[in-house]
Scaffold this motif. Sequence first.
Motif, short mmCIF file in Angstrom:
data_model
loop_
_atom_site.label_atom_id
_atom_site.label_comp_id
_atom_site.label_asym_id
_atom_site.label_seq_id
_atom_site.Cartn_x
_atom_site.Cartn_y
_atom_site.Cartn_z
N CYS A 31 -7.87 13.95 3.35
CA CYS A 31 -8.92 14.54 2.54
C CYS A 31 -10.00 15.08 3.45
O CYS A 31 -10.69 14.32 4.12
N LEU A 32 -10.11 16.40 3.49
CA LEU A 32 -11.17 17.00 4.31
C LEU A 32 -12.41 17.09 3.44
O LEU A 32 -12.48 17.91 2.52
N ASN A 33 -13.36 16.23 3.71
CA ASN A 33 -14.55 16.14 2.87
C ASN A 33 -15.68 17.01 3.44
O ASN A 33 -15.56 17.54 4.54
N LYS A 34 -16.74 17.13 2.68
CA LYS A 34 -17.93 17.91 3.05
C LYS A 34 -17.60 19.39 3.18
O LYS A 34 -18.19 20.09 4.01
N CYS A 35 -16.64 19.85 2.37
CA CYS A 35 -16.25 21.26 2.43
C CYS A 35 -17.36 22.18 1.95
O CYS A 35 -17.32 23.39 2.20
N ASP A 36 -18.36 21.61 1.26
CA ASP A 36 -19.53 22.42 0.90
C ASP A 36 -20.31 22.82 2.16
O ASP A 36 -20.97 23.86 2.20
N ILE B 86 0.87 -1.18 0.00
CA ILE B 86 0.00 0.00 0.00
C ILE B 86 0.91 1.23 0.00
O ILE B 86 1.70 1.43 0.91
N ASP B 87 0.83 2.02 -1.07
CA ASP B 87 1.70 3.19 -1.21
C ASP B 87 1.21 4.36 -0.37
O ASP B 87 1.99 5.16 0.12
N GLN B 88 -0.11 4.43 -0.27
CA GLN B 88 -0.68 5.65 0.29
C GLN B 88 -1.95 5.35 1.07
O GLN B 88 -2.78 4.56 0.63
N LEU B 89 -2.05 6.00 2.20
CA LEU B 89 -3.26 5.88 3.00
C LEU B 89 -4.02 7.20 2.86
O LEU B 89 -3.48 8.26 3.15
N VAL B 90 -5.23 7.10 2.39
CA VAL B 90 -6.05 8.31 2.24
C VAL B 90 -7.02 8.35 3.42
O VAL B 90 -7.88 7.49 3.55
N ILE B 91 -6.83 9.33 4.27
CA ILE B 91 -7.71 9.47 5.43
C ILE B 91 -8.81 10.47 5.08
O ILE B 91 -8.53 11.62 4.76
N ILE B 92 -10.03 9.99 5.12
CA ILE B 92 -11.15 10.89 4.87
C ILE B 92 -11.62 11.43 6.22
O ILE B 92 -11.85 10.67 7.16
N ALA B 93 -11.70 12.74 6.29
CA ALA B 93 -12.11 13.39 7.54
C ALA B 93 -13.13 14.47 7.20
O ALA B 93 -13.35 14.78 6.03
#
Length: 291
Positions: free
Chosen positions: A110-115, A74-81
């Motif tokens: 990744c800071l989601n729900k920025c809307d 696994i090259d990259q861990l994408v943390i959704i927050a």
Amino acid sequence: MIRGRIEKALSGFYYVNTGAETLQCRARGKFRREGMSPLVGDWVQVRELGGGEGFVEAVEPRRNAFDRPAAANIDQLVIIASAALPVTDPYLIDRISAIAALKDCRVLLCLNKCDLDPAEELYGIYSGSAIRVLRVSAVTGQGIDELRRELAGKLSAFTGNSGVGKSSILNALDPRFSLAVGEVSKALGRGRHTTRHVELFSLGQDTYVIDTPGFASFDTQELDLELKEHLPETFPEFAPYVGGCRFVGCSHTKEKGCAVLEAVHQGKIPRSRHASYLRLYNELKDLKAWD
Ligand code: GDP
Ligand code: ZN
């Protein structure tokens, strides 16, 4: 022999993409005897049997390997927050990032729900840290192209609390994602949250995300001892300062003449990152090898 990558493991079979085709393979018994099984994400040598079948004969050295998800390289861990509900605690981000660093895995936050909420505070913390950070919205599509560029050419695993928008982001990246998840659930006759099988979902040339319904976060417990030993190194923004600490073996928690504490004091290291470090340090400090 032909080289390929395991994209799926299901019911004792490994599905190996050789570039030209996908071979359905069994693993040699020696893997079981040696207590080392091939994993999704592994680069392997396959002996072809014809008819689209083969045997996995050898596994190439790995960058890393995980139990949950059961995957390698696994090259990259994408943390959704998210700063909107459910709000993500930075400690969770920092703890997962520390484990990722231990496993030589890059982290993308990744800071989601920025809307709904632009996540100013979290963005402030992480743009001043060693962790790369993106602001996205699965609903408006903000930042999704940038995220796609960050994924290109890598195997990425997505993690985050339930409800932060993991599935929504994966669907925004590629609508085939939800179809893939749906098919698997039907095929196995169980809900997606109990599915055990691991599969790489291809987003393009050499670009994969781990499509593992049912895993919410990296399983960390067995790594705690290793984490304890290497804790300061898993906070890369400490690195420029540790050489300046007065004491060899400084724990960067309360020592006089600690250059890390001084950097925190001067705002060069985000205070919240150091707070997570302290919390991890205290949680791990009494851990013994026989625990
Ligand atoms: P998961 O549990 O992490 O896979 O989260 P889901 O993708 O199922 O999303 C949880 C809820 O948040 C759903 O109601 C989504 O519609 C909503 N959601 C996901 N991403 C966003 C976003 O960027 N903006 C807004 N406003 N809602 C979102
Ligand atoms: Zn120090």
